[in-house]
Scaffold this motif. Structure first.
Motif, PDB file in Angstrom:
ATOM      1  N   LEU A 159     -13.025 -10.049   4.225  1.00  0.00           N
ATOM      2  CA  LEU A 159     -12.572  -8.800   4.898  1.00  0.00           C
ATOM      3  C   LEU A 159     -12.896  -7.764   3.880  1.00  0.00           C
ATOM      4  CD1 LEU A 159      -9.578 -10.063   7.091  1.00  0.00           C
ATOM      5  CD2 LEU A 159     -11.825  -8.973   7.830  1.00  0.00           C
ATOM      6  N   ALA A 197     -15.045  -4.526   4.425  1.00  0.00           N
ATOM      7  CA  ALA A 197     -14.631  -2.853   4.484  1.00  0.00           C
ATOM      8  C   ALA A 197     -15.424  -2.245   3.473  1.00  0.00           C
ATOM      9  CB  ALA A 197     -13.351  -3.115   4.270  1.00  0.00           C
ATOM     10  N   ASP A 202     -14.969  -0.286   8.226  1.00  0.00           N
ATOM     11  CA  ASP A 202     -13.731  -0.074   7.270  1.00  0.00           C
ATOM     12  C   ASP A 202     -12.644   0.476   7.673  1.00  0.00           C
ATOM     13  OD1 ASP A 202     -12.567   0.220   4.827  1.00  0.00           O
ATOM     14  OD2 ASP A 202     -13.657   2.411   4.244  1.00  0.00           O
ATOM     15  N   VAL A 212     -10.591  -2.435   9.813  1.00  0.00           N
ATOM     16  CA  VAL A 212     -10.145  -3.429   8.939  1.00  0.00           C
ATOM     17  C   VAL A 212      -8.903  -3.118   8.215  1.00  0.00           C
ATOM     18  CG1 VAL A 212     -10.341  -5.029   6.579  1.00  0.00           C
ATOM     19  CG2 VAL A 212     -12.393  -4.751   8.576  1.00  0.00           C
ATOM     20  N   SER A 213      -9.157  -1.671   7.752  1.00  0.00           N
ATOM     21  CA  SER A 213      -7.855  -1.204   6.936  1.00  0.00           C
ATOM     22  C   SER A 213      -6.854  -1.055   7.926  1.00  0.00           C
ATOM     23  CB  SER A 213      -8.127  -0.031   6.152  1.00  0.00           C
ATOM     24  OG  SER A 213      -9.256   0.067   5.470  1.00  0.00           O
ATOM     25  N   THR A 239      -5.318  -4.514   9.006  1.00  0.00           N
ATOM     26  CA  THR A 239      -4.578  -5.269   7.908  1.00  0.00           C
ATOM     27  C   THR A 239      -3.260  -4.449   7.632  1.00  0.00           C
ATOM     28  OG1 THR A 239      -5.891  -3.924   6.379  1.00  0.00           O
ATOM     29  CG2 THR A 239      -6.681  -6.353   7.083  1.00  0.00           C
ATOM     30  N   CYS A 284      -3.901  -9.652   4.391  1.00  0.00           N
ATOM     31  CA  CYS A 284      -4.062  -8.270   4.458  1.00  0.00           C
ATOM     32  C   CYS A 284      -3.994  -7.689   2.939  1.00  0.00           C
ATOM     33  CB  CYS A 284      -2.978  -7.635   5.008  1.00  0.00           C
ATOM     34  SG  CYS A 284      -2.672  -8.199   6.763  1.00  0.00           S
ATOM     35  N   SER A 299      -7.479  -8.504   1.036  1.00  0.00           N
ATOM     36  CA  SER A 299      -8.507  -7.876   1.543  1.00  0.00           C
ATOM     37  C   SER A 299      -8.601  -6.371   0.903  1.00  0.00           C
ATOM     38  CB  SER A 299      -8.694  -8.097   3.016  1.00  0.00           C
ATOM     39  OG  SER A 299      -7.523  -7.359   3.771  1.00  0.00           O
ATOM     40  N   ARG A 331     -11.296  -4.778  -1.477  1.00  0.00           N
ATOM     41  CA  ARG A 331     -12.026  -3.598  -1.036  1.00  0.00           C
ATOM     42  C   ARG A 331     -11.915  -2.555  -2.025  1.00  0.00           C
ATOM     43  NH1 ARG A 331     -10.949   1.198   0.232  1.00  0.00           N
ATOM     44  NH2 ARG A 331     -12.338   2.420   1.824  1.00  0.00           N
TER      45      ARG A 331
END
Length: 319
Positions: free
Chosen positions: A121, A125, A134, A137-138, A141, A198, A201, A205
Motif C-alpha cells: 500500500l 500510494a 494516493d 489509500v491515505s 488508512t 495503516c 503504509s 509512502r
C-alpha cells in the motif's frame, strides 16, 4: 573504516541494551513493591486469620527487607528462574509457556500479513503521489487508524459473527491449539492488523516520496535507469529504515500480550495470563511476565536499530 564504525555502533547498542535490561528489572520490582494492598492478606481468603497471614508472609519472604528479596530475585533471573506463583505454586515459566503459544501464533499471522500489505500500500500510494489512488489509500488508512481496536472488534463480532454467523465470535472451547481452528483466528488477526498496516503504509509512502525526490533518484532517472529499478533498487531501501523500526514496535506490541484483543476474543495468551495474575495479585507472575516483556522490547528494538543502520549507514553519524 566502515567495519570499525559498525562494530562501534553494535557495541554501543549492546551496552545500552544491557543497561536498559537492568533498568527494567529494577523498575518492575519497584512498581510491584508499590502495589496497594497486602498479597498475604489477599491469599488468606475472605476471613483472614492473623496466624495464617503471618505464615503466608513468612513463606513468601515478605518479612525480609526489600533489597534482600530483590537480590534473590535478580540472582534467580540470571539462571532463568522467574519465580513461583503465589496462587498455584506453579513456576512462572509454566504460565509463560502456556500463554506464549497463542500469542506467538497471533503475532506471526499478523506480521506475515502486515509486511506485504503495508509495503504494498505504501509503494502504491507513493507511485501515484497526489493522484486519486494516493488520496484513496491515505484517506482509508487514516480512517481505519482512527477506530480503536476494541470498537472495531466489537463491530466485527456483532456483524460478522453474531448477525451473519460466518465466523465464531470467540475462541472459547478451542483451548490453546488455535491453529487447529483457523476460523477462530480470523477476527482477532483482522483487529490486530487494522492499525499497524495503516501506520506502516503511511511510513513507507512518506519514505518513498522523499527518496524518489532525492538528488540521487533524479540523477538515476536522467541517466535512463528504468523507473521500476529506481523505485525498488534505490528508493525503497532508503524508505525501509523507519518501517523496520515500526515493525519492531509492532512485533513488541504483539508478543507482549495484546490484552484488549485477547480479552475480547477470549484467547488464552500472555495478555490473559497477565490480567488473571493482576486480578489475583499474584506478584511473582506479574513480575516475571513484566521482565520478559521488557527484555523482549529491548531485544526487538536493538535488532531494529541494527537493521536500520545496515539499510542506511549514514545513520551512524547521528548515532
Amino acid at each position: 573504516m566502515r567495519t570499525s564504525g559498525l562494530r562501534s555502533f553494535v557495541a554501543r547498542r549492546l551496552l545500552l541494551g544491557a543497561a536498559q535490561t537492568v533498568a527494567v528489572v529494577l523498575l518492575v520490582f519497584a512498581l510491584t513493591e508499590a502495589l496497594p494492598g497486602d498479597a498475604a492478606v489477599a491469599l488468606a481468603g475472605d476471613q483472614p486469620d492473623p496466624a495464617r497471614i503471618a505464615a503466608i508472609r513468612e513463606a513468601m519472604d515478605l518479612d525480609r527487607p526489600a533489597y534482600e528479596r530483590l537480590a534473590d530475585w535478580a540472582a534467580g533471573l540470571t539462571h532463568g528462574d522467574l519465580g513461583t506463583s503465589l496462587a498455584s505454586g506453579r513456576p512462572v515459566s509454566q504460565y509463560l509457556g502456556d500463554g506464549f503459544g497463542p500469542t506467538l501464533l497471533l503475532a506471526s499471522l499478523t506480521l506475515a500479513l502486515l509486511v506485504p500489505l503495508g509495503l504494498g500500500l505504501g509503494v502504491l500510494a507513493a507511485r501515484h503521489e497526489g493522484r486519486l489512488v494516493d488520496r484513496l489509500v491515505s484517506s482509508v488508512t487514516l480512517a481505519v487508524y482512527a477506530v480503536p481496536e476494541f470498537a472495531l472488534g466489537v463491530l466485527l463480532v456483532t456483524v460478522v459473527a453474531l448477525k451473519l454467523a460466518w465466523l465464531p465470535p470467540t475462541a472459547v472451547g478451542y483451548g490453546t491449539d488455535l491453529l487447529a481452528h483457523p476460523a477462530a483466528l480470523v477476527l482477532p488477526v483482522l483487529v490486530l492488523l487494522s492499525r499497524p498496516v495503516c501506520s506502516l503504509s503511511r511510513l513507507v509512502r512518506a519514505g518513498m516520496v522523499d527518496a524518489l525526490a532525492a538528488p540521487y533518484a533524479v540523477h538515476a532517472r536522467r541517466c535512463g535507469l528504468p523507473g521500476a529499478r529506481v523505485r525498488y533498487a534505490h528508493a525503497l531501501p532508503n524508505a525501509l529504515a523507519p518501517a523496520v523500526q515500526q515493525l519492531a514496535r509492532t512485533a513488541d506490541w504483539l508478543l507482549c500480550g495484546v490484552i484488549v484483543v485477547e480479552a475480547l476474543f477470549v484467547i488464552p495468551g500472555l495478555g490473559t495470563v497477565l490480567l488473571n495474575a493482576v486480578a489475583e495479585r499474584d506478584v511473582p507472575v506479574v513480575q516475571g511476565l513484566a521482565v520478559v516483556f521488557g527484555v523482549l522490547t529491548v531485544l526487538l528494538n536493538l535488532g531494529a536499530d541494527l537493521v536500520a543502520h545496515r539499510l542506511t549507514p549514514r545513520a551512524e553519524v547521528a548515532a
